[in-house]
Design an enzyme around this catalytic site. Structure first.
Site, mmCIF file in Angstrom:
data_model
loop_
_atom_site.group_PDB
_atom_site.id
_atom_site.type_symbol
_atom_site.label_atom_id
_atom_site.label_comp_id
_atom_site.label_asym_id
_atom_site.label_seq_id
_atom_site.Cartn_x
_atom_site.Cartn_y
_atom_site.Cartn_z
ATOM 1 N N TYR A 1 70.528 36.999 50.211
ATOM 2 C CA TYR A 1 71.839 36.656 50.770
ATOM 3 C C TYR A 1 72.575 35.798 49.753
ATOM 4 O O TYR A 1 72.452 36.003 48.554
ATOM 5 C CB TYR A 1 71.652 35.988 52.141
ATOM 6 C CG TYR A 1 72.900 36.024 52.984
ATOM 7 C CD1 TYR A 1 73.578 37.224 53.222
ATOM 8 C CD2 TYR A 1 73.426 34.863 53.523
ATOM 9 C CE1 TYR A 1 74.733 37.260 53.983
ATOM 10 C CE2 TYR A 1 74.583 34.878 54.295
ATOM 11 C CZ TYR A 1 75.237 36.087 54.507
ATOM 12 O OH TYR A 1 76.382 36.112 55.254
ATOM 13 N N LYS B 1 65.962 61.667 67.694
ATOM 14 C CA LYS B 1 66.396 62.368 66.485
ATOM 15 C C LYS B 1 66.185 61.486 65.259
ATOM 16 O O LYS B 1 65.728 61.939 64.208
ATOM 17 C CB LYS B 1 67.874 62.731 66.615
ATOM 18 C CG LYS B 1 68.344 63.789 65.653
ATOM 19 C CD LYS B 1 67.928 65.149 66.148
ATOM 20 C CE LYS B 1 68.542 66.258 65.342
ATOM 21 N NZ LYS B 1 68.356 67.555 65.994
#
Length: 403
Positions: free
Chosen positions: A52, A107
């Site tokens: 970060y 999926k």
């Protein structure tokens, strides 16, 4: 992001939930089927400063100056958006975006398990074609591809077309093209088994929705002898006055034999039956098909022709079910297709890439070819790598690859 099956019965998942009778399906789905997983550690302040701020700012600045670096320094080229509006979910119909999420999660985990591709389920609270297109276009910078799922016809055709026109990443409506690709693969091997070519065959498709229309167009592009499509009112022919624009187009492309009337009439002497309708075909109509016919009855859970009946007359029988041989299952196609397309950063998925995928799936069967094995198992670990390699090569050959 990595999709992983989490413990559906963990204390945190079940705390405060209403009691319900034990059902393994509900037990598996409790808490969802996916989780976010970091690919880098954040163990101390040094890791934090790299993952970060301030380290991330260097990468952001580099991408701002050279936008193509986004593929190298973010997840973009490894992740697919699985997008639905919940209007045509499985055989359940228009059940809405929230109720579609278990399918979209499923999926996504299939993308990961079979193709190594990360995917994010996105269920949209609109059925307006332009709103769906605009929303996906705005989301697209985060993704390397878009898999459209369970969107009802005829809107699905327009949504896919408009998205591909506006985006430079692959857009693929699996209900259309995945079904068509696996069907062609099985059909090629069935023809080979019986000493014929695709050009020798006349096929009849029951169902003029997304899958039926896509299969018809795809078989024509692959060189089938003839194909006609039937809906609830019979053969989709140019002499009918009740056709939608999509059906009028398909009537102009198909049915060289000039057939009209009922599905049963069209099946007389036909070499192939392909069912994507959920209706029922009388045994007498199957008996009237040509010698060594193929019956691909793919409706779930009840095939249009029961396999026991089909086997009386057909040389090859396929269904959409996993408890019979020759399952026509889209999972044979979409994970490898996206893996190959993402590998070469393809701008789209072309007809040539789809045909390459079908040929690769058919080729995996090899010496195992028999009446009960014209298509590989979804768990055959050779399938996705073969499809990915074929799709990547086709993308390069057709000039849509960018690496």
């Amino acid at each position: 992001m990595a999709a992983e099956i989490v413990n559906p019965l963990s204390e945190s998942a079940t705390e405060g939930a209403p009691e319900e009778p034990f059902d393994p399906a509900f037990a598996l789905h409790r808490g969802g089927k996916m989780a976010i997983q970091a690919t880098v550690p954040v163990r101390d302040k040094d890791d934090l400063s790299l993952a970060y701020t301030p380290g991330v700012a260097k990468v952001c600045t580099a991408i701002a100056e050279q936008p193509e670096l986004v593929h190298d320094y973010t997840w973009k080229s490894q992740v697919v958006a699985v997008v639905t509006d919940g209007t045509a979910v499985l055989g359940l119909g228009d059940i809405g975006p929230e109720a579609s999420l278990p399918v979209m999660e499923g999926k996504a985990i299939l993308f990961k398990q079979f193709g190594g591709v990360d995917a994010v389920p996105i269920a949209l609270a609109t059925t307006d074609t332009d709103e769906i297109v605009d929303t996906v276009v705005r989301l697209a910078p985060s993704f390397g591809g878009v898999n459209l799922e369970d969107i009802s016809a005829p809107r699905c055709f327009e949504i896919e077309r408009k998205l591909q026109e506006r985006l430079d990443i692959p857009v693929f409506h699996d209900d259309q093209h995945g079904t068509a690709i696996v069907t062609l693969a099985a059909l090629r091997n069935a023809a080979k088994l019986t000493g014929r070519t695709l050009g020798d065959l006349r096929a009849v498709i029951s169902g003029a929705g997304a899958a039926g229309v896509a299969i018809a167009k795809f078989l024509l592009s692959a060189g089938i002898g003839d194909v006609c499509v039937a809906d609830r009112k019979g053969v989709v022919s140019s002499d009918r006055e009740d056709l939608t624009d999509v059906k009028r187009e398909i009537a102009g492309l198909t049915n060289k034999a000039g057939l009209s009337g009922s599905l049963e009439t069209a099946l007389a002497g036909a070499d192939v039956f392909i069912g994507v309708s959920g209706g029922t075909v009388p045994e007498a109509a199957v008996a009237a098909m040509a010698k060594d016919a193929f019956v691909f009855a793919m409706a779930n859970p009840n095939p249009e022709v029961h396999p026991d009946v089909a086997h009386k007359y057909a040389a090859v029988v396929a269904t959409g079910r996993s408890d019979y041989p020759n399952q026509i299952n889209n999972v044979l196609a979409f994970p490898g297709i996206f893996a190959g397309a993402l590998q070469v950063r393809a701008s789209q998925i072309t007809e040539g890439m789809k045909i390459a995928a079908a040929d690769a799936i058919a080729g995996v069967v090899g010496d195992e070819l028999s009446a009960d094995c014209v298509i590989p198992s979804p768990f055959d670990d050779r399938v996705a790598p073969a499809v990915a390699a074929a799709v990547a090569a086709a993308a390069r050959a057709e000039g849509v690859a960018r690496r």
